[in-house]
Design a protein around this motif. Structure first.
Motif, PDB file in Angstrom:
ATOM      1  N   LYS A  24      45.049  30.158  35.868  1.00 18.07           N
ATOM      2  CA  LYS A  24      44.627  30.823  37.112  1.00 18.07           C
ATOM      3  C   LYS A  24      44.962  29.942  38.319  1.00 18.07           C
ATOM      4  CE  LYS A  24      42.466  34.041  39.417  1.00 18.07           C
ATOM      5  NZ  LYS A  24      42.689  35.463  39.373  1.00 18.07           N
ATOM      6  N   SER A  25      44.845  28.617  38.152  1.00 18.69           N
ATOM      7  CA  SER A  25      45.192  27.715  39.261  1.00 18.69           C
ATOM      8  C   SER A  25      46.676  27.847  39.610  1.00 18.69           C
ATOM      9  CB  SER A  25      44.830  26.261  38.931  1.00 18.69           C
ATOM     10  OG  SER A  25      45.702  25.717  37.965  1.00 18.69           O
ATOM     11  N   TYR A  27      48.474  30.550  39.127  1.00 21.59           N
ATOM     12  CA  TYR A  27      48.588  31.880  39.726  1.00 21.59           C
ATOM     13  C   TYR A  27      48.190  31.835  41.203  1.00 21.59           C
ATOM     14  CZ  TYR A  27      47.875  36.936  40.204  1.00 21.59           C
ATOM     15  OH  TYR A  27      47.926  38.240  40.612  1.00 21.59           O
ATOM     16  N   ARG A  28      47.112  31.128  41.501  1.00 25.26           N
ATOM     17  CA  ARG A  28      46.657  30.996  42.899  1.00 25.26           C
ATOM     18  C   ARG A  28      47.687  30.263  43.754  1.00 25.26           C
ATOM     19  NH1 ARG A  28      41.537  29.122  40.712  1.00 25.26           N
ATOM     20  NH2 ARG A  28      40.237  30.944  40.402  1.00 25.26           N
ATOM     21  N   GLU A  29      48.459  29.371  43.121  1.00 23.88           N
ATOM     22  CA  GLU A  29      49.511  28.629  43.838  1.00 23.88           C
ATOM     23  C   GLU A  29      50.766  29.465  44.050  1.00 23.88           C
ATOM     24  OE1 GLU A  29      50.264  25.019  41.680  1.00 23.88           O
ATOM     25  OE2 GLU A  29      48.182  24.350  41.851  1.00 23.88           O
ATOM     26  N   GLY A  30      50.790  30.667  43.489  1.00 27.55           N
ATOM     27  CA  GLY A  30      51.933  31.547  43.699  1.00 27.55           C
ATOM     28  C   GLY A  30      52.932  31.615  42.559  1.00 27.55           C
ATOM     29  N   VAL A  31      52.640  30.936  41.445  1.00 25.56           N
ATOM     30  CA  VAL A  31      53.542  30.991  40.293  1.00 25.56           C
ATOM     31  C   VAL A  31      53.446  32.389  39.679  1.00 25.56           C
ATOM     32  CG1 VAL A  31      54.037  30.043  37.999  1.00 25.56           C
ATOM     33  CG2 VAL A  31      53.281  28.525  39.854  1.00 25.56           C
ATOM     34  N   ARG A  32      54.610  33.005  39.428  1.00 25.76           N
ATOM     35  CA  ARG A  32      54.642  34.359  38.873  1.00 25.76           C
ATOM     36  C   ARG A  32      55.691  34.480  37.764  1.00 25.76           C
ATOM     37  NH1 ARG A  32      50.733  34.160  41.629  1.00 25.76           N
ATOM     38  NH2 ARG A  32      49.854  35.799  42.942  1.00 25.76           N
ATOM     39  N   SER A  33      55.753  33.494  36.889  1.00 24.31           N
ATOM     40  CA  SER A  33      56.708  33.564  35.783  1.00 24.31           C
ATOM     41  C   SER A  33      56.234  34.592  34.760  1.00 24.31           C
ATOM     42  CB  SER A  33      56.851  32.195  35.105  1.00 24.31           C
ATOM     43  OG  SER A  33      55.667  31.879  34.385  1.00 24.31           O
ATOM     44  N   GLU A  59      50.935  43.754  37.699  1.00 26.60           N
ATOM     45  CA  GLU A  59      51.810  42.953  38.557  1.00 26.60           C
ATOM     46  C   GLU A  59      53.000  42.436  37.748  1.00 26.60           C
ATOM     47  OE1 GLU A  59      51.914  38.824  41.137  1.00 26.60           O
ATOM     48  OE2 GLU A  59      49.960  39.595  40.520  1.00 26.60           O
ATOM     49  N   ARG A  63      57.260  43.232  38.056  1.00 24.51           N
ATOM     50  CA  ARG A  63      58.312  42.216  38.096  1.00 24.51           C
ATOM     51  C   ARG A  63      59.217  42.263  36.866  1.00 24.51           C
ATOM     52  NH1 ARG A  63      57.272  37.819  41.580  1.00 24.51           N
ATOM     53  NH2 ARG A  63      55.415  38.162  42.835  1.00 24.51           N
TER      54      ARG A  63
END
Length: 108
Positions: A24-25, A27-33, A59, A63
């Motif tokens: 989750k951390s 994800y919050r940083e914007g990682v979307r692999s 989501e 992608r």
């Protein structure tokens, strides 16, 4: 990276909450692999965070529209929520995609 691997280690050794918090951390940083969205949505489902699991799986599918693991997670979310019609629709979509891939491999 290293943080993703740490989450995976937590998951493999049964610490679902720590895996969830770690991923989750990211994800919050914007990682979307694809791997992160797949695993985060699944562990959220396992922890009973159905709304979040659904949101992340959707989501991920925006992608990566043909990602089987995300489709499977979404089916399971709908099934747990007892929304069997949506579960069936998504499962049919997943099954159709799987059959198409098999046919493509057989044609080669």
């Amino acid at each position: 990276g290293l943080t993703y691997a740490l989450g995976l280690a937590y998951y493999r050794y049964g610490s679902r909450t720590k895996a969830y918090d770690t991923w989750k951390s990211l994800y919050r940083e914007g990682v979307r692999s694809k791997k992160l969205l797949t695993n985060l949505s699944w562990v959220a489902l396992e922890l009973g965070k159905l709304k979040e699991a659904e949101k992340i799986a959707k989501e991920g599918l925006r992608r990566f529209p043909k990602e089987g693991a995300l489709l499977d997670t979404l089916v399971k979310v709908y099934f747990v929520k007892r929304d069997y019609e949506k579960a069936y629709r998504v499962a049919s979509q997943s099954r159709a995609y799987g059959a198409k891939k098999l046919a493509q491999k057989a044609a080669k």
